[in-house]
Every structure is written in C-alpha cells, then in structure tokens.
Design an enzyme around this catalytic site. Structure first.
Site, PDB file in Angstrom:
ATOM      1  N   TYR A 156      38.545   9.295 -12.727  1.00 58.48           N
ATOM      2  CA  TYR A 156      37.219   8.500 -12.329  1.00 58.48           C
ATOM      3  C   TYR A 156      36.513   8.711 -13.395  1.00 58.48           C
ATOM      4  O   TYR A 156      35.853   7.475 -13.729  1.00 58.48           O
ATOM      5  CB  TYR A 156      36.776   9.205 -11.045  1.00 58.48           C
ATOM      6  CG  TYR A 156      35.585   8.742 -10.429  1.00 58.48           C
ATOM      7  CD1 TYR A 156      35.549   7.576  -9.787  1.00 58.48           C
ATOM      8  CD2 TYR A 156      34.091   9.202 -10.515  1.00 58.48           C
ATOM      9  CE1 TYR A 156      34.470   7.088  -9.233  1.00 58.48           C
ATOM     10  CE2 TYR A 156      33.159   8.646 -10.250  1.00 58.48           C
ATOM     11  CZ  TYR A 156      33.462   7.713  -9.530  1.00 58.48           C
ATOM     12  OH  TYR A 156      32.143   7.051  -8.635  1.00 58.48           O
ATOM     13  N   LYS A 160      34.919   5.214 -15.359  1.00 59.10           N
ATOM     14  CA  LYS A 160      33.497   5.019 -15.433  1.00 59.10           C
ATOM     15  C   LYS A 160      32.780   4.758 -16.738  1.00 59.10           C
ATOM     16  O   LYS A 160      31.854   4.102 -17.028  1.00 59.10           O
ATOM     17  CB  LYS A 160      32.778   6.018 -14.448  1.00 59.10           C
ATOM     18  CG  LYS A 160      32.957   5.702 -13.019  1.00 59.10           C
ATOM     19  CD  LYS A 160      32.670   4.304 -12.484  1.00 59.10           C
ATOM     20  CE  LYS A 160      33.043   4.443 -11.021  1.00 59.10           C
ATOM     21  NZ  LYS A 160      32.684   2.912 -10.696  1.00 59.10           N
TER      22      LYS A 160
HETATM   23  P1  NAP Z   1      32.657   3.119  -0.755  1.00 55.43           P
HETATM   24  O1  NAP Z   1      31.515   3.406   0.317  1.00 55.43           O
HETATM   25  O2  NAP Z   1      33.893   3.997  -0.787  1.00 55.43           O
HETATM   26  O3  NAP Z   1      32.785   1.469  -0.652  1.00 55.43           O
HETATM   27  C1  NAP Z   1      33.744   0.985  -1.839  1.00 55.43           C
HETATM   28  C2  NAP Z   1      33.922  -0.504  -1.548  1.00 55.43           C
HETATM   29  O4  NAP Z   1      34.760  -1.129  -2.417  1.00 55.43           O
HETATM   30  C3  NAP Z   1      34.409  -0.954  -0.198  1.00 55.43           C
HETATM   31  O5  NAP Z   1      33.687  -2.150   0.210  1.00 55.43           O
HETATM   32  C4  NAP Z   1      35.686  -1.240  -0.327  1.00 55.43           C
HETATM   33  O6  NAP Z   1      36.244  -2.300   0.561  1.00 55.43           O
HETATM   34  C5  NAP Z   1      35.526  -1.754  -1.799  1.00 55.43           C
HETATM   35  N1  NAP Z   1      37.236  -1.836  -2.462  1.00 55.43           N
HETATM   36  C6  NAP Z   1      37.750  -0.688  -2.541  1.00 55.43           C
HETATM   37  N2  NAP Z   1      38.896  -0.809  -3.417  1.00 55.43           N
HETATM   38  C7  NAP Z   1      38.825  -2.268  -3.434  1.00 55.43           C
HETATM   39  C8  NAP Z   1      39.569  -3.228  -3.995  1.00 55.43           C
HETATM   40  N3  NAP Z   1      40.628  -2.912  -4.871  1.00 55.43           N
HETATM   41  N4  NAP Z   1      39.048  -4.571  -4.331  1.00 55.43           N
HETATM   42  C9  NAP Z   1      38.134  -5.153  -3.548  1.00 55.43           C
HETATM   43  N5  NAP Z   1      37.117  -4.232  -3.097  1.00 55.43           N
HETATM   44  C10 NAP Z   1      37.658  -2.909  -3.028  1.00 55.43           C
HETATM   45  O7  NAP Z   1      32.049   3.368  -2.153  1.00 55.43           O
HETATM   46  P2  NAP Z   1      30.421   3.435  -2.563  1.00 55.43           P
HETATM   47  O8  NAP Z   1      29.998   5.089  -2.536  1.00 55.43           O
HETATM   48  O9  NAP Z   1      29.670   2.630  -1.935  1.00 55.43           O
HETATM   49  O10 NAP Z   1      30.465   3.349  -4.175  1.00 55.43           O
HETATM   50  C11 NAP Z   1      30.490   2.031  -4.666  1.00 55.43           C
HETATM   51  C12 NAP Z   1      30.419   2.092  -6.092  1.00 55.43           C
HETATM   52  O11 NAP Z   1      29.540   3.005  -6.606  1.00 55.43           O
HETATM   53  C13 NAP Z   1      31.795   2.464  -6.698  1.00 55.43           C
HETATM   54  O12 NAP Z   1      32.158   1.497  -7.957  1.00 55.43           O
HETATM   55  C14 NAP Z   1      31.596   4.030  -7.080  1.00 55.43           C
HETATM   56  O13 NAP Z   1      32.238   4.533  -8.104  1.00 55.43           O
HETATM   57  C15 NAP Z   1      29.861   3.946  -7.412  1.00 55.43           C
HETATM   58  N6  NAP Z   1      29.376   5.193  -7.203  1.00 55.43           N
HETATM   59  C16 NAP Z   1      29.080   5.766  -6.086  1.00 55.43           C
HETATM   60  C17 NAP Z   1      28.478   6.724  -5.958  1.00 55.43           C
HETATM   61  C18 NAP Z   1      28.107   7.737  -5.013  1.00 55.43           C
HETATM   62  O14 NAP Z   1      27.707   8.654  -4.667  1.00 55.43           O
HETATM   63  N7  NAP Z   1      28.449   7.106  -3.578  1.00 55.43           N
HETATM   64  C19 NAP Z   1      28.049   7.613  -7.222  1.00 55.43           C
HETATM   65  C20 NAP Z   1      28.193   7.136  -8.583  1.00 55.43           C
HETATM   66  C21 NAP Z   1      28.879   5.814  -8.573  1.00 55.43           C
HETATM   67  P3  NAP Z   1      36.916  -1.813   1.969  1.00 55.43           P
HETATM   68  O15 NAP Z   1      35.773  -1.148   2.703  1.00 55.43           O
HETATM   69  O16 NAP Z   1      37.836  -2.898   2.379  1.00 55.43           O
HETATM   70  O17 NAP Z   1      37.977  -0.548   1.610  1.00 55.43           O
END
Ligand code: NAP
Length: 248
Positions: A156, A160
């Site tokens: 990961y 990133k």
């Molecule tokens: P999440 O709740 O797991 O949501 C992920 C989203 O990405 C969902 O809409 C999922 O669709 C979609 N997705 C997954 N695989 C995909 C693919 N192959 N093609 C198209 N769409 C895909 O994640 P999140 O926490 O909101 O995170 C969003 C972004 O922020 C990510 O890049 C993550 O690494 C980054 N981030 C998050 C955090 C945190 O604390 N949450 C911190 C740092 C960075 P489905 O619903 O259909 O599966």
C-alpha cells in the site's frame, strides 16, 4: 458560494467512503458528477439519484480502474454524455495488509494495479480531452503512509508513494497546457469501515493526532473542491496533507 458551478468531474471509487463524500460535496458546489464503483451497484445507484436530486447531472459507472481498456471506455462514455471533463479525482483504492514475510505476490500486484496503475490508466485516458480543452485539474489520492511508510503495509505504501512520483511528473509534463496535477495525503479518515473497528483502538489513534480527532470524508472533499476550483489555478505538483497534523 458554489465553487464548481458547471464543471464536470470524474471520481473513481465514489460508491462509499471518501469518494462518496467528494461526490456529495462536489454536487453541493454545483459540479456535474460521473463516478465509478467496482461492485457496490446498489449504493452507487442510490448516490446517483441523491446527486441528481441536488440539481446537477450525475451518473454511476461500473468500471474497474485497474483495467486500461475499461478506463479508456469510461472516459469516452463520460465525454459523450457530459461534453467535457474539468476535474479528475483518482480516489479508488484498496488495502491488502500484511508483513512482508506473509505478503503474497498476488496481494502485492493487486494493490499496485488498483491503487497506482489505475492512475496511469485514467490519466492516459483523460489526457486527450484535457489537452484539447487546454485545461484540467487532476487530483490523486495518496496517503500519509505514502510519505512515511508503515509496517505491514509495504504494498500500500509503495503504491501511495508511487502516486506522488507520478503526479509530480504529470505536473511537469502537462503544466504548459494548463493541466494541473496535485495530490491529497489523507491521514486517518473515519468512514463506515472504521466504525467496525474496536472503539478503544480508534480512540488511541485520535489521541495521537494533533487536532485530536479522525478526519471525515468532508474534510478530504473540501480540499478536493479547492484543488478542483479556479481558486487553485496557480497550484500544481503539490501534496496537501489533510491529516489533522499527523505528518508535520
Ligand atoms: P473505501 O471506503 O474502501 O472505498 C473504496 C472505493 O473504491 C469504493 O467506492 C470501491 O468501490 C472503489 N474501488 C475499489 N476497487 C476499485 C476498482 N478496482 N475500480 C474502481 N473502483 C474501485 O475506501 P476509502 O477509505 O474511502 O478510501 C478512498 C481513498 O482514500 C483510497 O485511495 C484510500 O487508499 C485513500 N485513503 C484512505 C484513508 C482512510 O483513512 N480511509 C487514509 C488515507 C488514504 P466498491 O464500493 O464497488 O467496492
């Protein structure tokens, strides 16, 4: 004040979590929103309906960001349907955490494909439209972990960190055509996913953050509004840390 009135945005991974928050706040600011999902068809359709009810054009697309050809098809369809693309938010991402000792080749490759190659796929697909328009704002979702590294997240963190190098290169390649590329590095963002975690553990994380709370999808969305809007028209190649001071 509506900062994105009339702009067209593509957001990958908009069906839940941070991407959903970005889609909602973009619509509040008057943007038309095309967003993708991987498998959550029901929540994606519900969100598209909610956004349309806010008086903007909105559409959900099932599209695997890790697939080069699907990214191309998606952009073609969005351009046909929406007319132009002003903002591309590459938000879709996954984790497959493990210590290196236990990390399979498959889990390494999958995380790189979904998190990093997707950004190559989408940027390449949208580039022609941006070049023709001589404008565009690309916002790539990295993580605090992409800057600091993290034990148990080598795949990961590598994906990133790769996003940062790719984005800085795009800022230099595409800047002369008024196409801007910036990165957001979220810290700990509380979503439906983190609600399932042990409350004591989560409170420990909150206590370690200078602002003493986890972030919300809206906190990330507000930074995206700034980077997508004309308020940031002289900003490219930057990383905005939206993490309550976690990384200082
Ligand atoms: P999440 O709740 O797991 O949501 C992920 C989203 O990405 C969902 O809409 C999922 O669709 C979609 N997705 C997954 N695989 C995909 C693919 N192959 N093609 C198209 N769409 C895909 O994640 P999140 O926490 O909101 O995170 C969003 C972004 O922020 C990510 O890049 C993550 O690494 C980054 N981030 C998050 C955090 C945190 O604390 N949450 C911190 C740092 C960075 P489905 O619903 O259909 O599966």
């Amino acid at each position: 004040m509506k900062l994105l009135e009339g702009k067209n945005a593509i957001i990958t991974g908009g069906s839940r979590g941070i991407g959903k928050g970005i889609a909602q706040v973009f619509a509040q600011h008057g943007a038309n929103v095309a967003f993708t999902y991987n498998s959550s068809a029901e929540s994606a359709e519900a969100l598209a309906k909610e956004l349309s009810g806010m008086g903007v054009k909105a559409k959900a697309y099932k599209s695997n960001a890790a697939s080069f050809s699907e990214a191309q098809e998606l952009v073609d369809e969005v351009v046909k349907e929406f007319g132009s693309i002003d903002i591309l938010v590459n938000n879709a991402g996954i984790t497959k955490d493990n210590l290196l000792m236990r990390m399979s080749e498959e889990d390494f490759d999958r995380v790189i494909e979904v998190n990093l190659k997707s950004i190559f796929n989408m940027t390449k697909a949208a580039q022609r439209t941006f070049l023709k328009q001589r404008s565009g704002s690309i916002i790539n979702m990295s993580s605090v972990v992409g800057v600091t590294g993290n034990a148990g997240q080598a795949n990961y963190a590598a994906s990133k960190a790769g996003i940062i190098g790719f984005s800085k290169s795009m800022a230099q390649e595409l800047g002369s055509r008024n196409i801007r590329t910036n990165v957001i590095a979220p810290g700990f963002i509380e979503t439906e996913m983190t609600e399932k975690l042990d409350e004591k553990t989560v409170q420990g994380w909150r206590d370690a953050i200078p602002l003493k709370r986890g972030g919300s999808p809206e906190d990330i969305a507000n930074a995206c509004v700034f980077l997508g809007s004309d308020l940031s028209s002289y900003i490219t190649g930057q990383i905005i840390h939206v993490d309550g001071g976690m990384h200082t």
